[in-house]
Motif scaffolding. Structure first.
Motif, PDB file in Angstrom:
ATOM      1  N   THR A   1       1.013  -1.470   0.146  1.00  0.00           N
ATOM      2  CA  THR A   1      -0.288  -0.061   0.039  1.00  0.00           C
ATOM      3  C   THR A   1       0.963   0.986  -0.246  1.00  0.00           C
ATOM      4  O   THR A   1       0.220   2.173  -0.393  1.00  0.00           O
ATOM      5  N   PHE A   2       2.186   1.318   0.768  1.00  0.00           N
ATOM      6  CA  PHE A   2       2.670   2.807   1.127  1.00  0.00           C
ATOM      7  C   PHE A   2       4.099   2.740   0.590  1.00  0.00           C
ATOM      8  O   PHE A   2       4.765   2.896   0.607  1.00  0.00           O
ATOM      9  N   ILE A   3       4.913   1.790  -0.862  1.00  0.00           N
ATOM     10  CA  ILE A   3       4.724   1.719  -2.292  1.00  0.00           C
ATOM     11  C   ILE A   3       4.829   2.752  -3.128  1.00  0.00           C
ATOM     12  O   ILE A   3       5.085   3.449  -4.649  1.00  0.00           O
ATOM     13  N   LEU A   4       2.673   2.712  -3.167  1.00  0.00           N
ATOM     14  CA  LEU A   4       2.281   4.193  -3.977  1.00  0.00           C
ATOM     15  C   LEU A   4       2.342   5.493  -3.862  1.00  0.00           C
ATOM     16  O   LEU A   4       3.067   5.746  -2.395  1.00  0.00           O
ATOM     17  N   SER A   5       2.575   5.612  -4.739  1.00  0.00           N
ATOM     18  CA  SER A   5       2.347   7.277  -4.581  1.00  0.00           C
ATOM     19  C   SER A   5       1.244   7.992  -4.957  1.00  0.00           C
ATOM     20  O   SER A   5       0.238   7.853  -5.451  1.00  0.00           O
ATOM     21  N   PHE A   6       0.775   8.780  -3.345  1.00  0.00           N
ATOM     22  CA  PHE A   6      -0.139  10.079  -3.314  1.00  0.00           C
ATOM     23  C   PHE A   6      -0.441  11.215  -3.589  1.00  0.00           C
ATOM     24  O   PHE A   6      -0.465  12.201  -3.162  1.00  0.00           O
ATOM     25  N   CYS A   7       0.208  11.199  -4.550  1.00  0.00           N
ATOM     26  CA  CYS A   7      -0.149  12.948  -5.701  1.00  0.00           C
ATOM     27  C   CYS A   7      -1.193  13.407  -6.056  1.00  0.00           C
ATOM     28  O   CYS A   7      -1.047  14.693  -5.751  1.00  0.00           O
ATOM     29  N   ALA A   8      -2.108  12.774  -5.965  1.00  0.00           N
ATOM     30  CA  ALA A   8      -2.932  13.484  -6.526  1.00  0.00           C
ATOM     31  C   ALA A   8      -4.100  14.178  -5.120  1.00  0.00           C
ATOM     32  O   ALA A   8      -4.541  14.570  -5.405  1.00  0.00           O
ATOM     33  N   SER A   9      -4.336  13.757  -3.568  1.00  0.00           N
ATOM     34  CA  SER A   9      -4.955  14.002  -2.745  1.00  0.00           C
ATOM     35  C   SER A   9      -4.533  13.449  -1.159  1.00  0.00           C
ATOM     36  O   SER A   9      -3.765  12.339  -1.362  1.00  0.00           O
ATOM     37  N   ARG A  10      -4.577  14.111  -0.505  1.00  0.00           N
ATOM     38  CA  ARG A  10      -4.304  13.580   0.589  1.00  0.00           C
ATOM     39  C   ARG A  10      -4.998  12.632   1.880  1.00  0.00           C
ATOM     40  O   ARG A  10      -5.302  12.620   3.024  1.00  0.00           O
ATOM     41  N   ALA A  11      -6.880  12.625   0.808  1.00  0.00           N
ATOM     42  CA  ALA A  11      -7.742  13.317   1.567  1.00  0.00           C
ATOM     43  C   ALA A  11      -8.577  11.900   1.505  1.00  0.00           C
ATOM     44  O   ALA A  11      -9.094  11.432   0.482  1.00  0.00           O
ATOM     45  N   ILE A  12      -8.158  11.112   2.767  1.00  0.00           N
ATOM     46  CA  ILE A  12      -8.850   9.870   3.005  1.00  0.00           C
ATOM     47  C   ILE A  12     -10.416   9.502   3.128  1.00  0.00           C
ATOM     48  O   ILE A  12     -10.880   9.648   4.210  1.00  0.00           O
ATOM     49  N   ASP A  13     -11.152   9.245   2.157  1.00  0.00           N
ATOM     50  CA  ASP A  13     -12.486   8.504   2.110  1.00  0.00           C
ATOM     51  C   ASP A  13     -12.856   7.691   3.006  1.00  0.00           C
ATOM     52  O   ASP A  13     -13.324   6.875   2.719  1.00  0.00           O
ATOM     53  N   HIS A  14     -12.610   7.877   4.049  1.00  0.00           N
ATOM     54  CA  HIS A  14     -12.757   6.481   5.644  1.00  0.00           C
ATOM     55  C   HIS A  14     -12.695   6.981   6.955  1.00  0.00           C
ATOM     56  O   HIS A  14     -11.909   7.969   7.022  1.00  0.00           O
ATOM     57  N   PHE A  15     -12.663   6.675   7.864  1.00  0.00           N
ATOM     58  CA  PHE A  15     -13.028   7.359   9.659  1.00  0.00           C
ATOM     59  C   PHE A  15     -11.432   6.553   9.916  1.00  0.00           C
ATOM     60  O   PHE A  15     -11.166   6.198  11.253  1.00  0.00           O
ATOM     61  N   TYR A  16     -10.862   5.585   9.116  1.00  0.00           N
ATOM     62  CA  TYR A  16      -9.905   5.362   9.590  1.00  0.00           C
ATOM     63  C   TYR A  16      -8.604   4.466   8.010  1.00  0.00           C
ATOM     64  O   TYR A  16      -8.802   4.502   6.513  1.00  0.00           O
ATOM     65  N   CYS A  17      -7.465   4.374   8.250  1.00  0.00           N
ATOM     66  CA  CYS A  17      -6.373   4.328   7.122  1.00  0.00           C
ATOM     67  C   CYS A  17      -6.200   2.593   6.676  1.00  0.00           C
ATOM     68  O   CYS A  17      -6.227   1.444   7.531  1.00  0.00           O
ATOM     69  N   ASP A  18      -7.222   2.486   5.440  1.00  0.00           N
ATOM     70  CA  ASP A  18      -7.546   1.105   4.866  1.00  0.00           C
ATOM     71  C   ASP A  18      -6.710   1.005   3.630  1.00  0.00           C
ATOM     72  O   ASP A  18      -6.753   2.017   2.810  1.00  0.00           O
ATOM     73  N   TYR A  19      -6.368  -0.146   3.134  1.00  0.00           N
ATOM     74  CA  TYR A  19      -6.104  -0.357   1.906  1.00  0.00           C
ATOM     75  C   TYR A  19      -6.605   0.095   0.585  1.00  0.00           C
ATOM     76  O   TYR A  19      -6.017   1.393  -0.565  1.00  0.00           O
ATOM     77  N   ARG A  20      -8.210   0.429   0.721  1.00  0.00           N
ATOM     78  CA  ARG A  20      -9.622   0.561  -0.555  1.00  0.00           C
ATOM     79  C   ARG A  20      -9.374   1.635  -0.236  1.00  0.00           C
ATOM     80  O   ARG A  20      -8.703   2.354  -1.784  1.00  0.00           O
ATOM     81  N   PRO A  21      -9.278   2.379   0.498  1.00  0.00           N
ATOM     82  CA  PRO A  21      -9.213   3.928   0.310  1.00  0.00           C
ATOM     83  C   PRO A  21      -8.119   4.655  -0.394  1.00  0.00           C
ATOM     84  O   PRO A  21      -7.931   5.428  -0.873  1.00  0.00           O
TER      85      PRO A  21
END
Length: 320
Positions: free
Chosen positions: A166-186
């Motif tokens: 999960t965390f080798i992915l790049s998150f350049c589009a947004s930092r907003a996770i549409d969830h109430f905790y860190c899960d791999y699908r969001p």
């Protein structure tokens, strides 16, 4: 070089947990609701662990597994609930990159371990009902310890792989996770990386976790039902089924919520959040209730402990 440095820096900044998309006036209600459920999780599971550890009559393989189940429920709900409550109470809904990694790792560790532990508990019930004369021999302390240790090992390996992927992915589009905790699908949804290989690996991990555990549970209960139906007395059948009903209830609640969540399309994130809430907080709350209300030994042990506390309390009052 400057752009690459900016990109690397952006990947270590905080994430934002959007939580439930509800009106602001409902935030206090949801905070109090999660607080109530979490308090029941803490009370129920810590109480179950205390009962099992203090009553010698519960020194059996079934209660050894049940004590570990309560331990897992206690800790994986604690990975999620405090941060969720803070987000409802505070306007600051951020979580650090390290905090997000830790939350995903610990949650994956405990939830996968619980799946394998429930399979081990199904095998325990299979031996107890189908081979009762060999139960104490086959379900030895050594084997029970190996099954629990194996469950944690599988949870650890799966968690390391899932978190790393999960965390080798790049998150350049947004930092907003549409969830109430860190899960791999969001987290996948906000990544700008190519997810093809990642989704294949994630599907493979889910398959080798869910399918074997479900197969063990289903096969165990097929043999259990077959054996119980051969019992002639109605009382004997009821007694045999009563030892399995609590476990079946726990399996149904957990796997029902997980399967419901992972078959929901990504275009329905709010339904996914409700399902997540079920197995992160509702399941850990219900498990102690299911096992205590349906189990005569646990109820008797609880009465014994409460009786001692009342006796001690009355003795103190007499001396005052």
């Amino acid at each position: 070089m400057g752009d690459r440095g900016a990109s690397n820096h952006s990947e270590l900044t905080d994430f934002i947990l959007l939580g439930f998309r509800v009106r602001p006036e409902l935030h206090i209600f949801l905070f109090l609701l999660i607080l109530l459920v979490y308090a029941m999780v803490l009370l129920g599971n810590s109480g179950m662990i205390t009962i099992i550890m203090t009553d010698p009559r519960l020194n059996t393989p079934m209660y050894f597994f049940l004590g570990n189940l309560s331990f897992i429920d206690l800790f994986y709900s604690s990975v999620i609930a405090p941060k969720a409550m803070i987000n409802f109470w505070s306007e600051n809904k951020s979580i650090s990159f390290a905090g997000c990694v830790t939350q995903l790792f610990l949650f994956a560790l405990f939830i996968v371990t619980e799946g394998f532990l429930l399979a081990a508990m199904a095998y325990d019930r299979f031996i107890a009902i189908c081979n009762p004369l060999l139960y104490s021999v086959q379900m030895s302390t050594h084997l029970c310890t190996q099954l629990v240790a194996g469950s944690y090992f599988c949870g650890f390996i799966t968690s390391v792989l899932q978190t790393s992927m999960t965390f080798i992915l790049s998150f350049c589009a947004s930092r907003a996770i549409d969830h109430f905790y860190c899960d791999y699908r969001p987290l996948q949804r906000i990544s700008c990386s190519d997810l093809y290989i990642h989704k294949i690996v994630s599907f493979f991990l889910c398959s080798i976790i869910i399918l074997p555990t479900i197969i063990v549970i289903i096969v165990s209960y097929m043999y259990i039902v077959s054996t119980v139906l051969k019992i002639r007395s109605t009382e004997g059948r009821k007694k045999a089924f009563s030892t399995c009903s609590s476990h079946l209830g726990a399996v149904s609640v957990l796997y029902g919520a997980i399967i419901f969540m992972y078959v929901i399309p990504d275009r329905f994130p709010e339904l996914s959040k409700v399902a997540s809430l079920c197995y992160t907080l509702v399941t850990p709350m219900l498990n102690p209730l299911i096992y205590s209300l349906r189990n005569k030994d646990v109820k008797e042990a609880l009465r014994k402990i409460l009786g001692k506390k009342l006796f001690l309390f009355n003795s103190i009052l007499k001396f005052m």
